[in-house]
Design a protein around this motif. Sequence first.
Motif, short mmCIF file in Angstrom:
data_model
loop_
_atom_site.label_atom_id
_atom_site.label_comp_id
_atom_site.label_asym_id
_atom_site.label_seq_id
_atom_site.Cartn_x
_atom_site.Cartn_y
_atom_site.Cartn_z
N ASP A 59 0.82 -1.21 0.00
CA ASP A 59 0.00 0.00 0.00
C ASP A 59 0.86 1.26 0.00
OD1 ASP A 59 -2.63 0.95 -0.25
OD2 ASP A 59 -2.60 1.63 1.84
N GLY A 60 2.03 1.18 0.65
CA GLY A 60 2.94 2.33 0.66
C GLY A 60 3.48 2.68 -0.73
N LYS A 61 3.36 1.76 -1.65
CA LYS A 61 3.88 1.97 -3.00
C LYS A 61 2.77 2.31 -3.99
CE LYS A 61 8.06 0.09 -2.11
NZ LYS A 61 9.30 0.83 -2.27
N ARG A 62 1.55 2.52 -3.51
CA ARG A 62 0.41 2.53 -4.43
C ARG A 62 0.48 3.60 -5.50
NH1 ARG A 62 -1.51 4.48 0.37
NH2 ARG A 62 -2.36 6.61 0.30
N ASP A 63 1.13 4.73 -5.22
CA ASP A 63 1.19 5.80 -6.21
C ASP A 63 2.48 5.80 -7.02
OD1 ASP A 63 -1.36 6.75 -5.57
OD2 ASP A 63 -0.55 7.81 -3.83
N GLU A 64 3.31 4.78 -6.81
CA GLU A 64 4.54 4.68 -7.61
C GLU A 64 4.28 3.89 -8.88
OE1 GLU A 64 7.98 3.36 -5.47
OE2 GLU A 64 7.43 4.52 -3.69
N PRO A 65 5.04 4.19 -9.94
CA PRO A 65 4.88 3.36 -11.14
C PRO A 65 5.29 1.92 -10.83
CG PRO A 65 6.73 4.89 -11.39
CD PRO A 65 6.04 5.26 -10.11
N ALA A 66 4.54 0.96 -11.37
CA ALA A 66 4.84 -0.44 -11.08
C ALA A 66 6.24 -0.81 -11.55
CB ALA A 66 3.79 -1.35 -11.74
N GLY A 67 6.74 -0.07 -12.56
CA GLY A 67 8.09 -0.32 -13.06
C GLY A 67 9.17 -0.06 -12.02
N ALA A 68 8.84 0.69 -10.98
CA ALA A 68 9.83 0.99 -9.95
C ALA A 68 9.91 -0.10 -8.88
CB ALA A 68 9.50 2.34 -9.29
N LEU A 69 9.03 -1.09 -8.95
CA LEU A 69 9.04 -2.16 -7.94
C LEU A 69 10.19 -3.13 -8.20
CD1 LEU A 69 5.25 -3.15 -7.78
CD2 LEU A 69 6.49 -1.57 -6.27
N SER A 70 10.62 -3.80 -7.12
CA SER A 70 11.60 -4.89 -7.28
C SER A 70 10.91 -6.08 -7.95
CB SER A 70 12.15 -5.30 -5.92
OG SER A 70 11.15 -6.00 -5.19
N GLY A 71 11.71 -7.03 -8.42
CA GLY A 71 11.15 -8.23 -9.04
C GLY A 71 10.19 -8.96 -8.11
N GLY A 72 10.59 -9.07 -6.85
CA GLY A 72 9.74 -9.76 -5.88
C GLY A 72 8.43 -9.02 -5.64
N GLN A 73 8.54 -7.68 -5.55
CA GLN A 73 7.31 -6.88 -5.34
C GLN A 73 6.37 -6.99 -6.54
OE1 GLN A 73 9.32 -3.20 -4.54
NE2 GLN A 73 8.89 -3.33 -2.34
N ARG A 74 6.95 -7.12 -7.74
CA ARG A 74 6.08 -7.32 -8.92
C ARG A 74 5.32 -8.62 -8.82
NH1 ARG A 74 8.80 -4.97 -14.35
NH2 ARG A 74 10.02 -3.37 -13.30
N LYS A 75 6.00 -9.66 -8.30
CA LYS A 75 5.32 -10.95 -8.11
C LYS A 75 4.14 -10.78 -7.15
CE LYS A 75 7.98 -14.14 -10.21
NZ LYS A 75 7.48 -14.96 -11.32
N LEU A 76 4.40 -10.03 -6.07
CA LEU A 76 3.33 -9.79 -5.11
C LEU A 76 2.19 -9.01 -5.76
CD1 LEU A 76 5.37 -8.78 -1.91
CD2 LEU A 76 4.06 -10.88 -2.25
N LEU A 77 2.55 -7.97 -6.53
CA LEU A 77 1.52 -7.16 -7.19
C LEU A 77 0.71 -8.03 -8.15
CD1 LEU A 77 0.06 -4.56 -7.95
CD2 LEU A 77 1.99 -3.98 -9.45
N GLU A 78 1.40 -8.91 -8.86
CA GLU A 78 0.66 -9.73 -9.81
C GLU A 78 -0.32 -10.66 -9.08
OE1 GLU A 78 1.56 -10.59 -13.93
OE2 GLU A 78 2.19 -12.54 -13.17
N MET A 79 0.11 -11.17 -7.93
CA MET A 79 -0.80 -12.02 -7.17
C MET A 79 -1.96 -11.21 -6.61
SD MET A 79 -0.14 -14.75 -4.10
CE MET A 79 1.30 -15.54 -4.65
N ALA A 80 -1.65 -10.04 -6.08
CA ALA A 80 -2.71 -9.16 -5.54
C ALA A 80 -3.71 -8.81 -6.63
CB ALA A 80 -2.09 -7.89 -4.96
N ARG A 81 -3.18 -8.51 -7.82
CA ARG A 81 -4.04 -8.11 -8.93
C ARG A 81 -4.98 -9.23 -9.35
NH1 ARG A 81 -1.41 -6.04 -14.47
NH2 ARG A 81 -0.79 -8.22 -14.46
N ALA A 82 -4.46 -10.46 -9.31
CA ALA A 82 -5.30 -11.61 -9.67
C ALA A 82 -6.50 -11.73 -8.73
CB ALA A 82 -4.47 -12.89 -9.64
N LEU A 83 -6.34 -11.25 -7.49
CA LEU A 83 -7.40 -11.42 -6.50
C LEU A 83 -8.49 -10.37 -6.61
CD1 LEU A 83 -5.25 -12.47 -3.42
CD2 LEU A 83 -6.37 -13.92 -5.13
N MET A 84 -8.29 -9.38 -7.50
CA MET A 84 -9.31 -8.34 -7.68
C MET A 84 -10.67 -8.91 -8.11
SD MET A 84 -8.52 -5.27 -6.77
CE MET A 84 -9.68 -4.19 -7.65
N VAL A 85 -10.65 -10.02 -8.84
CA VAL A 85 -11.92 -10.58 -9.31
C VAL A 85 -12.55 -11.57 -8.32
CG1 VAL A 85 -11.32 -10.30 -11.75
CG2 VAL A 85 -10.87 -12.49 -10.63
#
Length: 254
Positions: free
Chosen positions: A145-171
């Motif tokens: 949540d602390g990263k919510r306004d940052e571009p996703a491109g600025a995330l680490s590889g691991g954080q992208r994995k987390l974001l992708e999992m979080a995003r999958a749960l939106m539905v």
Amino acid sequence: GPDPAVILRADNVRRRFGGFTAVDVDRLAVRRGEITALIGPNGAGKSTLFNLLTGFDRPDAGQWMFDGHSLAGVPPHKVARLGMVRTFQLTRVLARLTVLENMRIAAPGQLGERLWAAPFSLAWRRREKENTARARALLARFLLDGKRDEPAGALSGGQRKLLEMARALMVEPRMVMLDEPMAGVNPALKQSLLGHIVSLRDDGVSVLFVEHDMDMVHEISDHVVVMAQGRVIAQGTAREVTQDERVVSAYLGE
Ligand code: ADP
Ligand code: MG
């Protein structure tokens, strides 16, 4: 009739590329409410099978049922709407959008409905508000949540994995398919990803995940399916499959 304990069942799913058979699965069953690991050497056909089952690729033959729905020929966004979502081995977060925007575009009804919904602006705005609240709650759960306004491109590889999992749960899926969610992730983040997968199961979500690290597979899997050269060659508990000679020789590259 269909076995209610099975959420996803595939029969005779085949995919050829030219003369090469990438997937030739006679039968795959994923049990409801369990964590199933899909393992097998590189090139075994795991990602291709995910692509087929979620509508990102078309099989040459095969049928599969997800929770009472026949899914062959159903496109990915409809598969997701029916409650089955997947992540990719190479993450597909949109680097120039913010973390929160990446979440919001994954919400149901984001594509195509915007113009149609515009006249009903109150309902539209209420849904936007709900989507944002759900996105924020998921980002908090995945410590993003602390990263919510940052571009996703600025995330680490691991954080992208987390974001992708979080995003999958939106539905609000009933089943998630995770393609190497732990690959390239540092050990601390791996443990937290494992925890997230276990809590998905605790929330009643069925999980099918691809993983190479057998310690991880042992730690969280209820059931393990082994693929080699496009086929399912063994299944059982982690202990059973690691003692199976066919599995051992598949990994030795015979
Ligand atoms: P895994 O995920 O188990 O490592 P993949 O499903 O990625 O395996 O690949 C299975 C096999 O199919 C590999 O030999 C791969 O090179 C081949 N393959 C996958 N996609 C394609 C494609 N689009 N065109 C040709 N061959 C492909
Ligand atoms: Mg793969």
